[in-house]
Motif scaffolding. Sequence first.
Motif, mmCIF file in Angstrom:
data_model
loop_
_atom_site.group_PDB
_atom_site.id
_atom_site.type_symbol
_atom_site.label_atom_id
_atom_site.label_comp_id
_atom_site.label_asym_id
_atom_site.label_seq_id
_atom_site.Cartn_x
_atom_site.Cartn_y
_atom_site.Cartn_z
ATOM 1 N N MET A 175 0.844 -1.204 0.000
ATOM 2 C CA MET A 175 0.000 0.000 0.000
ATOM 3 C C MET A 175 0.873 1.246 0.000
ATOM 4 S SD MET A 175 -3.443 -1.110 0.526
ATOM 5 C CE MET A 175 -4.316 0.181 1.354
ATOM 6 N N THR A 176 2.017 1.180 0.710
ATOM 7 C CA THR A 176 2.937 2.330 0.733
ATOM 8 C C THR A 176 3.487 2.596 -0.669
ATOM 9 O OG1 THR A 176 3.554 1.788 3.004
ATOM 10 C CG2 THR A 176 5.042 3.252 1.803
ATOM 11 N N LEU A 177 3.920 1.541 -1.339
ATOM 12 C CA LEU A 177 4.457 1.697 -2.691
ATOM 13 C C LEU A 177 3.398 2.233 -3.646
ATOM 14 C CD1 LEU A 177 6.606 -1.565 -3.025
ATOM 15 C CD2 LEU A 177 7.470 0.787 -3.042
ATOM 16 N N GLU A 178 2.141 1.883 -3.400
ATOM 17 C CA GLU A 178 1.056 2.360 -4.263
ATOM 18 C C GLU A 178 0.559 3.739 -3.843
ATOM 19 O OE1 GLU A 178 -0.098 1.369 -7.059
ATOM 20 O OE2 GLU A 178 0.732 -0.641 -7.259
ATOM 21 N N GLY A 179 1.244 4.363 -2.899
ATOM 22 C CA GLY A 179 0.938 5.762 -2.576
ATOM 23 C C GLY A 179 0.126 5.988 -1.318
ATOM 24 N N ALA A 180 -0.245 4.940 -0.615
ATOM 25 C CA ALA A 180 -0.996 5.121 0.630
ATOM 26 C C ALA A 180 -0.035 5.449 1.767
ATOM 27 C CB ALA A 180 -1.781 3.852 0.960
ATOM 28 N N LYS A 181 -0.590 5.996 2.843
ATOM 29 C CA LYS A 181 0.216 6.264 4.036
ATOM 30 C C LYS A 181 -0.190 5.216 5.078
ATOM 31 C CE LYS A 181 2.777 8.738 6.863
ATOM 32 N NZ LYS A 181 4.231 8.601 6.730
ATOM 33 N N VAL A 182 0.754 4.360 5.437
ATOM 34 C CA VAL A 182 0.470 3.375 6.485
ATOM 35 C C VAL A 182 0.954 3.974 7.807
ATOM 36 C CG1 VAL A 182 0.860 1.030 7.321
ATOM 37 C CG2 VAL A 182 0.612 1.458 4.866
#
Lengths: 432, 120
Positions: A175-182
Amino acid sequence: MTDKKLIIIGGGPAGLAAAVAAVDRGMDPHDILVLERDSEPGGILNQCIHAGFGLHRFGEELTGPEYSGRYIAMVRERNIPILCNAMALNLTADRRVTFVSPETGYTTLQAEAVILAMGCRERTRGALGTPGTRPSGVYTAGCAQRYVNIEGFMPGHRVVILGSGDIGLIMARRMTLEGAKVLAVCEIMPYSGGLARNIAQCLDDFGIPLKLSHTVTQIHGRDRVEAVTIAAVDEANGRRPIPGTEETIECDTLLLSVGLIPENELTRGAGIDINRATSGADVNQFRETSAPGIYACGNVLHVHDLVDYVSEEAVIAGTAAADRILGKGGSIVKSLPVTAGDGIRYTVPERIDLTADPEDVRIFFRVRDVYKKVQFFIETDGGEVLVKRAKSAAAPGEMESLTLPAEKLKSLIAGDCAGIRVYLKETGGKAQ
Amino acid sequence: MTTRELTCVVCPAGCRMTVTLDDGGAILKIEGNTCSRGKDYATSEVTHPVRTLTSTVTVTAPDGKKMLPVRTDKPIPKEKLFDAMAIIRNTKAASPVRTGDVLIPDFIEPGTNLIACRDA
């Protein structure tokens, strides 16, 4: 459709490897049927696009689709029939399998042997009983993985993950690589259940905080998740949330990576004995359950960390099922229960059925806690140590194994040994 | 002299390693690895960390598949992961594709390729 000699329920890594092993042992592929409920074989590997599969089995690091692709190719080369979109509905102890598929309709077939390879499923919010509202935006990590990797859409942008199982860690990175903020990964235990490498490469690499001994105590939001409240838990007090430690994190998504449950409805329906620690069938070293001719392998038997071990276990089950059908294999002269002793949560197999000419038996097990330095033992009920091995670190998230050599097993046939026990001794204290 | 604690990510064994460096940053000692690949990883990690990147690109496949899993065929510098993702996000694969086909040659680094991980 006519009766089959061998029916394999599940076309994931376990079912495919079992089918290949049965043919390689001498079975005619047309006597085999693999039932797969999805529209294609491969199982969960199809959505596990990360690398790390196959180091043991193929000596190289593959992604999930590459690993399953190799087994699908092996099954095709051997012309083993796979029926996709086929959902197994019922199994009896005398090996009648009922399933439904668009191609065959509602069908019952009799088999001489059945291999259970249904895999496992994720625990959900309902199993945790997390308080709060019921908004959208709460997913199991594997569900989110399917959305991102197969369906191609992002289920959210500001993410909190509860549970540090491997799928949760993998999804934190994805999800981080896809632009989300974890924002955080909360783990109720004082240690992570995930592999150490996944903590390093999925969390540490991206500066994602891992909050050990923390849980989600409240989910906020009416239509969509708006925030979650997390709190530290008291290890000494039943892991209850500690008042005053609450922190509310604004987010739109909560992913759950809180454990996997072997999918054993069919197994239970057939009246097969289930081990409470694994939630899978009780098996002997051939992975044969309490119902003769019904075998189990892969995550339906016990949840594995590595697909390589699933394949290995499936070879054992597939080979044994073929031997039964082909009339090979010796008769059982003695049966020894294997019990989990000090520091051991479970063993697989749970019993060793000795033939007059036994082969080496590898016993897989999980430890109960995190240890720095341990010694593992296999001992007879009479106190004789059969195998002993030292290890520098052990954790519940990492499966261990010990091999019982054939000659040791042979020596137990004549003696008065009535069971063996696996246990550990701490030699360096508990790790922090 | 400084030491760095590392968890090896080369394979799922996840060996815990300790790397001892002198004041100039040169490696004096690597401990805790159980294979030579662990030693290579530790050396790379304290000098120039690299990672294999896996992701998906869009595809229109005859079987209705929308996403094609992809990976770099060699590890790429860790600090370039997000640059790589920006390119991947705008990449569309044309069916038919076979496992191992090169989708983007010289991806991020010369000699590194972005390859397909399944047929589509």
